[in-house]
Scaffold this motif. Structure first.
Motif, PDB file in Angstrom:
ATOM      1  N   SER A  42       8.613   7.431  -3.491  1.00  0.00           N
ATOM      2  CA  SER A  42       7.231   7.448  -3.008  1.00  0.00           C
ATOM      3  C   SER A  42       6.289   8.060  -4.034  1.00  0.00           C
ATOM      4  CB  SER A  42       7.134   8.216  -1.681  1.00  0.00           C
ATOM      5  OG  SER A  42       7.429   9.592  -1.869  1.00  0.00           O
ATOM      6  N   TYR A  45       6.137   5.184  -6.959  1.00  0.00           N
ATOM      7  CA  TYR A  45       5.441   3.951  -6.600  1.00  0.00           C
ATOM      8  C   TYR A  45       4.500   4.222  -5.424  1.00  0.00           C
ATOM      9  CZ  TYR A  45       9.423   2.116  -9.228  1.00  0.00           C
ATOM     10  OH  TYR A  45      10.375   1.875 -10.190  1.00  0.00           O
ATOM     11  N   ASN A  46       3.204   4.096  -5.630  1.00  0.00           N
ATOM     12  CA  ASN A  46       2.236   4.394  -4.578  1.00  0.00           C
ATOM     13  C   ASN A  46       2.367   3.456  -3.378  1.00  0.00           C
ATOM     14  OD1 ASN A  46       1.045   6.577  -5.876  1.00  0.00           O
ATOM     15  ND2 ASN A  46      -0.356   5.266  -7.046  1.00  0.00           N
ATOM     16  N   TRP A  47       2.664   2.189  -3.640  1.00  0.00           N
ATOM     17  CA  TRP A  47       2.763   1.208  -2.561  1.00  0.00           C
ATOM     18  C   TRP A  47       3.930   1.528  -1.622  1.00  0.00           C
ATOM     19  CZ3 TRP A  47       7.447  -1.180  -2.241  1.00  0.00           C
ATOM     20  CH2 TRP A  47       8.234  -1.215  -3.390  1.00  0.00           C
ATOM     21  N   ASN A  49       4.740   4.232  -0.191  1.00  0.00           N
ATOM     22  CA  ASN A  49       4.355   5.083   0.940  1.00  0.00           C
ATOM     23  C   ASN A  49       3.904   4.281   2.150  1.00  0.00           C
ATOM     24  OD1 ASN A  49       4.422   7.979  -0.089  1.00  0.00           O
ATOM     25  ND2 ASN A  49       3.247   6.977  -1.696  1.00  0.00           N
ATOM     26  N   ALA A  51       4.256   0.578   2.483  1.00  0.00           N
ATOM     27  CA  ALA A  51       4.995  -0.644   2.790  1.00  0.00           C
ATOM     28  C   ALA A  51       6.336  -0.369   3.473  1.00  0.00           C
ATOM     29  CB  ALA A  51       5.220  -1.458   1.506  1.00  0.00           C
TER      30      ALA A  51
END
Length: 422
Positions: A42, A45-47, A49, A51
């Motif tokens: 997390s 990779y920001n996405w 958190n 997805a």
């Protein structure tokens, strides 16, 4: 002289308990790996958190109800229903079975890999009862063992192994799972112990052996922390239970598909994890440890964020407990109280608040102060922990008279009635 059959039964019983211990240790190690893995991804990779939680919880809930029915959520209501209801071995499989134990082993790990606030106390109880009952079936234990003894012993073994607290496991089996002690009598007995202990404490000037001076509570202002933590922790624990019970009834009545609920709850978890900077990810064990050791500071909103993610995880239906998250919540409340109303050492207020929140949530004061005492080796403030636990339990009963797990058992009783009449 015991017969060969009796010897076999005893060996199976002991071996089953050892297996439960090994399995719970494996669950604990895997849980920390899963929480740390999600936390690292997390951050990278920001996405991730936003997805993963909805997708992961939706998938986990679908697998749970499709392939492992009966393994959902905590598992303690299922075990309590099995203990309190007369059933055949075929009927018991809907509540306690080897298949459920298998699902309870890896599905909570999937929840942690999805960023959920997953506790392992309830699952450990469910796994312990399921393994012990399955072992009893293999060697054909007598009916009276099969119906009650093995389930109760397995649940207590799972609880004790999860928290490394043997005495708490015994108390938990008596107070929460079987409730064989008459409540008013046990309360009166413990109240007498508290009063006599406080009297001796005052007259002997805390004359005890092997003192941990960091936890000393001289008579005076420090003792005001007992009613303060008891009332605040008991109120918040009672509110947590009330919302849990009401939310469970709401979703059961609406008949909303569980996967849709899980996806929605995953979205809530994603948002809260983001705003808490990842503090609410995982079981709560690492956060509790950091708070107790003073190695990490948590924001004032941490306990409330953790309550929200624990609710969302519970309502999603995935196998998960609330014991370990509740200890983290209680520790966070203690930090807040110590900052806002510094009337006792921070470490003392943290321990008292952990006890109070746990007791308010479960309305099981004996289990609450014993587990905190054993886990933190805080024998020096035992009298204060006991008093706080009872104040919190009494406060919680004003908010909702019925204990949490007793209320949650109602969802499983109609299913057994259908089997018997169908």
């Amino acid at each position: 002289m015991p017969t060969l059959s009796a010897v076999t039964q005893r060996l199976t019983f002991w071996l089953g308990a050892i297996i439960v211990g090994f399995v719970i240790v494996a669950m604990t190690l895997l849980s920390e790996w899963a929480a740390q893995t999600y936390r690292l991804l997390s951050i990278q990779y920001n996405w991730f958190n936003f997805a993963i939680p909805p997708i992961g919880l939706g998938l986990t809930a679908w697998i749970t109800f499709r392939f492992f029915p009966g393994s959902e959520r905590s598992g303690i209501p299922q075990v309590k229903t099995a203990l309190e209801t007369s059933f055949t071995l075929k009927e018991s499989a809907r509540l306690v079975s080897f298949n459920i134990a298998v699902g309870k082993l890896f599905l909570p790990i999937m929840g942690l890999l999805s960023g959920a606030s997953v506790g392992f106390g309830g699952p450990a109880v469910h796994v312990g009862a399921s393994i012990m009952l399955s072992a009893g079936k293999i060697v054909k234990f007598p009916p009276h063992y099969m119906e009650k003894g093995l389930i109760l012993a397995g649940s207590a073994a799972g609880f004790a192994a999860m928290f490394n607290a043997p005495l708490a496991g015994i108390i938990f089996a008596i107070e929460e799972m079987s409730r064989t002690l008459e409540e008013k009598i046990s309360s009166l007995v413990l109240t007498a112990i508290i009063l006599s202990g406080v009297t001796a404490y005052a007259l002997l000037n805390n004359h005890i052996y092997f003192v941990d001076e960091s936890l000393l509570m001289p008579l005076g202002q420090n003792w005001l922390a007992v009613p303060l933590c008891g009332l605040i922790g008991g109120t918040l624990g009672g509110l947590f239970s009330k919302v849990t019970i009401m939310g469970n009834q709401f979703f059961n009545l609406r008949k909303i598909p569980i996967v849709a609920i899980a996806v929605f709850c995953g979205g809530i978890i994603a948002i809260v994890n983001f705003y808490s900077n990842g503090a609410t990810i995982g079981t709560g064990y690492q956060q509790t440890k950091a708070i107790l050791q003073g190695t990490q500071t948590m924001g004032p909103a941490f306990p409330f964020y953790k309550m929200i993610t624990t609710w969302a995880t519970f309502f999603s239906g995935i196998p998960s407990g609330i014991f370990v998250p509740s200890l983290a919540i209680g520790a966070g409340i203690g930090v807040d109280l110590a900052m806002w109303i510094p009337i006792a050492p921070v470490s003392v207020m943290i321990l008292l608040s952990m006890t109070a929140y746990f007791s308010g949530m479960l309305q099981s004061p004996l289990t609450s102060f014993v587990i905190v005492m054993e886990m933190t080796n805080s024998h020096e403030i035992l009298i204060a922990l006991m008093a706080t636990a009872f104040i919190a339990a009494w406060t919680s009963k004003i908010i909702h008279p019925e204990p949490l797990y007793l209320a949650l058992c109602e969802a499983y009783k109609p299913a057994l009635k259908i089997i018997k009449t169908g």
